[in-house]
Design an enzyme around this catalytic site. Structure first.
Site, mmCIF file in Angstrom:
data_model
loop_
_atom_site.group_PDB
_atom_site.id
_atom_site.type_symbol
_atom_site.label_atom_id
_atom_site.label_comp_id
_atom_site.label_asym_id
_atom_site.label_seq_id
_atom_site.Cartn_x
_atom_site.Cartn_y
_atom_site.Cartn_z
ATOM 1 N N GLU A 1 -8.744 0.599 -3.174
ATOM 2 C CA GLU A 1 -9.495 0.628 -1.916
ATOM 3 C C GLU A 1 -10.409 1.830 -1.911
ATOM 4 O O GLU A 1 -9.963 2.946 -2.216
ATOM 5 C CB GLU A 1 -8.514 0.800 -0.763
ATOM 6 N N HIS B 1 -3.612 -4.538 7.777
ATOM 7 C CA HIS B 1 -3.691 -3.358 8.639
ATOM 8 C C HIS B 1 -2.757 -3.497 9.831
ATOM 9 O O HIS B 1 -2.869 -4.432 10.605
ATOM 10 C CB HIS B 1 -5.114 -3.055 9.145
ATOM 11 N N ARG C 1 -7.015 12.810 1.163
ATOM 12 C CA ARG C 1 -5.937 13.258 2.054
ATOM 13 C C ARG C 1 -4.573 12.712 1.641
ATOM 14 O O ARG C 1 -3.556 13.280 1.971
ATOM 15 C CB ARG C 1 -6.244 12.910 3.501
ATOM 16 N N ARG D 1 -9.413 8.191 -0.738
ATOM 17 C CA ARG D 1 -10.394 8.586 0.275
ATOM 18 C C ARG D 1 -11.241 9.733 -0.247
ATOM 19 O O ARG D 1 -10.806 10.517 -1.096
ATOM 20 C CB ARG D 1 -9.685 9.012 1.571
ATOM 21 N N HIS E 1 -5.664 3.669 -1.606
ATOM 22 C CA HIS E 1 -6.980 4.024 -1.071
ATOM 23 C C HIS E 1 -7.287 5.463 -1.453
ATOM 24 O O HIS E 1 -6.638 6.391 -0.969
ATOM 25 C CB HIS E 1 -6.942 3.858 0.456
ATOM 26 N N GLU F 1 -11.099 -9.375 3.309
ATOM 27 C CA GLU F 1 -9.814 -9.014 3.907
ATOM 28 C C GLU F 1 -10.051 -8.833 5.398
ATOM 29 O O GLU F 1 -10.872 -8.014 5.809
ATOM 30 C CB GLU F 1 -9.261 -7.733 3.272
ATOM 31 N N THR G 1 -7.030 6.484 10.343
ATOM 32 C CA THR G 1 -6.858 5.399 9.366
ATOM 33 C C THR G 1 -8.144 4.565 9.415
ATOM 34 O O THR G 1 -9.070 4.914 10.148
ATOM 35 C CB THR G 1 -5.600 4.571 9.682
ATOM 36 N N THR G 2 -8.199 3.481 8.643
ATOM 37 C CA THR G 2 -9.410 2.661 8.631
ATOM 38 C C THR G 2 -9.472 1.891 9.942
ATOM 39 O O THR G 2 -8.782 0.896 10.126
ATOM 40 C CB THR G 2 -9.377 1.708 7.416
ATOM 41 N N ASN H 1 0.853 -1.191 0.000
ATOM 42 C CA ASN H 1 0.000 0.000 0.000
ATOM 43 C C ASN H 1 0.892 1.245 0.000
ATOM 44 O O ASN H 1 1.731 1.407 0.893
ATOM 45 C CB ASN H 1 -0.895 -0.064 1.247
ATOM 46 N N HIS I 1 0.936 6.227 1.910
ATOM 47 C CA HIS I 1 1.679 7.184 2.745
ATOM 48 C C HIS I 1 2.880 7.801 2.040
ATOM 49 O O HIS I 1 3.481 8.739 2.563
ATOM 50 C CB HIS I 1 1.999 6.563 4.100
HETATM 51 N N1 PXP Z 1 -5.817 -3.202 4.108
HETATM 52 C C1 PXP Z 1 -6.787 -2.267 4.166
HETATM 53 C C2 PXP Z 1 -8.149 -2.647 3.723
HETATM 54 C C3 PXP Z 1 -6.498 -0.948 4.599
HETATM 55 O O1 PXP Z 1 -7.482 -0.036 4.661
HETATM 56 C C4 PXP Z 1 -5.171 -0.618 4.929
HETATM 57 C C5 PXP Z 1 -4.825 0.780 5.338
HETATM 58 O O2 PXP Z 1 -5.153 1.675 4.350
HETATM 59 C C6 PXP Z 1 -4.200 -1.619 4.845
HETATM 60 C C7 PXP Z 1 -4.547 -2.912 4.441
HETATM 61 C C8 PXP Z 1 -2.765 -1.357 5.151
HETATM 62 O O3 PXP Z 1 -2.628 -0.995 6.497
HETATM 63 P P1 PXP Z 1 -1.238 -0.443 6.993
HETATM 64 O O4 PXP Z 1 -0.978 0.831 6.243
HETATM 65 O O5 PXP Z 1 -1.463 -0.221 8.452
HETATM 66 O O6 PXP Z 1 -0.203 -1.492 6.704
#
Ligand code: PXP
Length: 251
Positions: free
Chosen positions: A72, A196, A51, A47, A45, A153, A102-103, A9, A12
């Site tokens: 996402e 996550h 952001r 959003r 993602h 997931e 965050t989610t 992902n 960031h």
């Molecule tokens: N999976 C999903 C569905 C998420 O929303 C996120 C965070 O955006 C992640 C995985 C990845 O999480 P992390 O950035 O904490 O590794």
């Protein structure tokens, strides 16, 4: 045992870019580096508040990536239209609250079953593998199955937070619930992903679940890239995933 894929992902990278308002660091460049380091897919993602990832990033990723994009998004009409326009390989439906950092939790599929079934139908028809980001509750797994999602997931954030706090007893209970959920979802014919909050300290326990086919990892890898570079950070994660999987297979 099935191969375990790594989805990286890159949200960031965009967070850091947006802190200064310019074009750098470029999320596509990070995604291409992740690809070269062994990522099997890239997750982004978009959003509602934009952001981190922006619409132009999705366009650039769709055009520039060789590995599949996992898009996402929240279950809104705006996002559905964007997903249908781009036709990503996979769509992961997540809950979204503006005020959250965050989610923070899984999607309540059971409470919103009819609407979500209608919502994902056109995405499925367009050929996207639709995933629901949920907690480990059996009701959420069963509802995801009923609405026709191909994938669930499992939200690993609570397990990872408990480990980070040193609360090993509660973490063990949470891990056991995740393990049962993975088996339950698999038994229903759902493909199982997890993600996550995963770090080097927590990846092995989750990678050892035989039913899990994909881990999605972002924040930790982007942070670790500051110290060892993005490619080596991903390679180390991959190594730990493969080692945990091999050990579980042997055991
Ligand atoms: N999976 C999903 C569905 C998420 O929303 C996120 C965070 O955006 C992640 C995985 C990845 O999480 P992390 O950035 O904490 O590794």
């Amino acid at each position: 045992m099935t191969k375990l894929r790594l989805g990286v992902n890159i949200d960031h990278v965009a967070t850091v870019r947006n802190a200064r308002g310019g074009a750098l660091p470029d999320p596509l460049r990070a995604a291409l580096l992740a690809e070269a380091a062994g990522a099997d897919g890239i997750t982004a993602h978009l959003r509602e508040d934009r952001r981190h990832i922006r619409d132009a990033d999705i366009e650039a990723l769709m055009a520039g990536l060789r590995v599949p994009l996992n898009f996402e998004m929240a279950a809104t009409e705006e996002m559905q239209a964007i997903a249908l326009r781009h036709g990503p390989h996979a769509v992961c439906i997540v809950p979204e609250r503006r005020e959250e950092r965050t989610t923070e939790g899984g999607l309540d599929v059971a409470a919103d079953e009819a609407r979500l079934a209608d919502f994902i139908a056109p995405l499925r028809e367009a050929g996207a593998r639709v995933s629901m980001f949920i907690g480990h509750e059996p009701a959420q797994i069963e509802a995801s199955h009923r609405i026709g999602a191909a994938v669930v997931e499992l939200h690993t954030g609570r397990y990872c937070d408990l480990m980070a706090e040193g609360n090993e007893d509660a973490a063990t209970v949470e891990l056991a619930a995740l393990k049962r959920a993975a088996a339950h979802a698999h038994q229903l014919g759902l493909e199982v992903h997890a993600g996550h909050g995963i770090s080097y300290d927590t990846v092995s326990a989750i990678a050892a679940f035989p039913q899990v086919e994909e881990l999605n990892i972002g924040h930790f890898l982007i942070g670790e890239a500051i110290f060892r570079g993005l490619g080596p950070a991903i390679e180390e994660m991959r190594r730990r995933m493969d080692a945990a999987r091999a050990l579980a297979g042997a055991g």
